[in-house]
Scaffold this motif. Structure first.
Motif, PDB file in Angstrom:
ATOM      1  N   ILE A 105      -1.504  -2.282 -14.816  1.00  0.00           N
ATOM      2  CA  ILE A 105      -0.341  -2.247 -13.929  1.00  0.00           C
ATOM      3  C   ILE A 105       0.736  -3.210 -14.433  1.00  0.00           C
ATOM      4  N   GLY A 106       0.298  -4.379 -14.843  1.00  0.00           N
ATOM      5  CA  GLY A 106       1.242  -5.363 -15.366  1.00  0.00           C
ATOM      6  C   GLY A 106       2.003  -4.842 -16.571  1.00  0.00           C
ATOM      7  N   LEU A 132      -6.840  -1.814  -0.839  1.00  0.00           N
ATOM      8  CA  LEU A 132      -6.033  -2.896  -1.430  1.00  0.00           C
ATOM      9  C   LEU A 132      -6.557  -4.247  -0.934  1.00  0.00           C
ATOM     10  N   LEU A 165      -5.176   2.168  -4.970  1.00  0.00           N
ATOM     11  CA  LEU A 165      -4.631   0.979  -4.309  1.00  0.00           C
ATOM     12  C   LEU A 165      -3.668   1.347  -3.179  1.00  0.00           C
ATOM     13  N   GLY A 166      -3.421   2.626  -3.041  1.00  0.00           N
ATOM     14  CA  GLY A 166      -2.474   3.084  -2.031  1.00  0.00           C
ATOM     15  C   GLY A 166      -3.101   3.287  -0.664  1.00  0.00           C
ATOM     16  N   ASN A 167      -4.096   2.503  -0.392  1.00  0.00           N
ATOM     17  CA  ASN A 167      -4.779   2.548   0.903  1.00  0.00           C
ATOM     18  C   ASN A 167      -5.000   1.097   1.311  1.00  0.00           C
ATOM     19  N   VAL A 191      -9.650  -5.210  -2.901  1.00  0.00           N
ATOM     20  CA  VAL A 191      -9.293  -5.688  -4.244  1.00  0.00           C
ATOM     21  C   VAL A 191      -8.693  -7.094  -4.178  1.00  0.00           C
ATOM     22  N   PRO A 199       0.831  -1.213   0.000  1.00  0.00           N
ATOM     23  CA  PRO A 199       0.000   0.000   0.000  1.00  0.00           C
ATOM     24  C   PRO A 199       0.859   1.254   0.000  1.00  0.00           C
ATOM     25  N   PHE A 224      -2.982   3.773  -9.036  1.00  0.00           N
ATOM     26  CA  PHE A 224      -2.062   3.569  -7.923  1.00  0.00           C
ATOM     27  C   PHE A 224      -2.589   4.228  -6.649  1.00  0.00           C
ATOM     28  N   ALA A 225      -3.134   5.423  -6.798  1.00  0.00           N
ATOM     29  CA  ALA A 225      -3.648   6.134  -5.618  1.00  0.00           C
ATOM     30  C   ALA A 225      -4.773   5.339  -4.962  1.00  0.00           C
ATOM     31  N   ALA A 245       0.786   4.015  -2.843  1.00  0.00           N
ATOM     32  CA  ALA A 245       0.476   5.391  -2.449  1.00  0.00           C
ATOM     33  C   ALA A 245       1.532   6.358  -2.972  1.00  0.00           C
ATOM     34  N   LEU A 254      -3.005   5.817 -14.767  1.00  0.00           N
ATOM     35  CA  LEU A 254      -2.150   5.116 -13.815  1.00  0.00           C
ATOM     36  C   LEU A 254      -2.021   5.750 -12.437  1.00  0.00           C
ATOM     37  N   PRO A 255      -1.737   7.026 -12.344  1.00  0.00           N
ATOM     38  CA  PRO A 255      -1.611   7.608 -11.001  1.00  0.00           C
ATOM     39  C   PRO A 255      -2.893   7.410 -10.195  1.00  0.00           C
ATOM     40  N   TRP A 306       2.578  -1.730 -17.280  1.00  0.00           N
ATOM     41  CA  TRP A 306       3.493  -0.655 -16.836  1.00  0.00           C
ATOM     42  C   TRP A 306       4.804  -1.270 -16.362  1.00  0.00           C
ATOM     43  N   VAL A 363      -5.854  -4.493 -13.513  1.00  0.00           N
ATOM     44  CA  VAL A 363      -4.666  -5.249 -13.109  1.00  0.00           C
ATOM     45  C   VAL A 363      -3.693  -5.330 -14.274  1.00  0.00           C
TER      46      VAL A 363
END
Lengths: 104, 104
Positions: free
Chosen positions: B78-79, B17, B11-13, B20, A5, B8-9, A9, B4-5, B81, B75
């Motif tokens: 991300i892969g 996450l 999933l950045g919690n 998911v 995470p 990511f943002a 983030a 993308l950002p 990237w 998903v």
DNA sequence: TTGTTAATTAACATAGAAGATAATTAATTG
DNA sequence: CAATTAATTATCTTCTATGTTAATTAACAA
């Protein structure tokens, strides 16, 4: 991995993702070289700190310069996360898994 | 991809996450089934909204229930990237690239 | 030593994220 | 229809993220 995470983030900000992408494409660069007009040096400096603390960047000191580069493990961590759920997005990607494992 | 950002943002919690990951592992689940003690239903509802708006989840309605599942494209995004920078983390992963392309 | 260059830290302002409780909407069941 | 179930929206609070300008630190060069 309680790291993930934090990694996501850190990349969840357009400026920071752009920094990481430039470093991935061009290799090690100084803080100054990564500077963009849109954002002030102090703001950039904080972004570097976030990325460093997330374990995405490493800093190297050269005189007054701070040279940054991406830690491969960070990108790899994300790659492995995606591969963990590869069954979900087909199965034709099983070869990837093998490749990843062979690399360790 | 300016997506993308945002991805990511989202999933950045840690809570999001976890949502998911459960959906990836168990498939479609209702909001109620995803409920955890730690967080109230309204808070969960907002997390679902963030994930939906980031294009990571799709919602399906069944009577009073809201059924959620992960969009494979998210998903995959991300892969891809990660694979774009595969040279960076060795080169032994070139086979992955082939696999990804073959899938399109 | 003085000035210049490179980057960070300090201090502050503001917007947004994330949580809680209470109220609302909508569908189902007695 | 009244009561229950499922989830969301409304409102409010608090904390964090992000950006700015000003000041500081550190290394190098004249």
């Amino acid at each position: 991995m309680p790291q993930l995470p934090t990694t996501f983030a850190a990349l969840g900000n357009a400026t920071r993702l752009a920094i990481v992408e430039r470093l991935l494409a061009e290799g090690e660069l100084s803080a100054g070289a990564l500077q963009v007009d849109k954002i002030t040096p102090p703001a950039m400096s904080r972004h570097f700190k976030v990325l460093r603390e997330a374990g995405i960047l490493v800093q190297r000191v050269d005189a007054q310069r701070r040279l940054y580069s991406v830690k491969p493990e960070a990108v790899q961590e994300i790659g492995e996360w995606v591969l963990n759920f590869r069954e979900f997005w087909t199965g034709s990607l099983d070869r990837l898994d093998a490749a990843l494992k062979a690399e360790k």
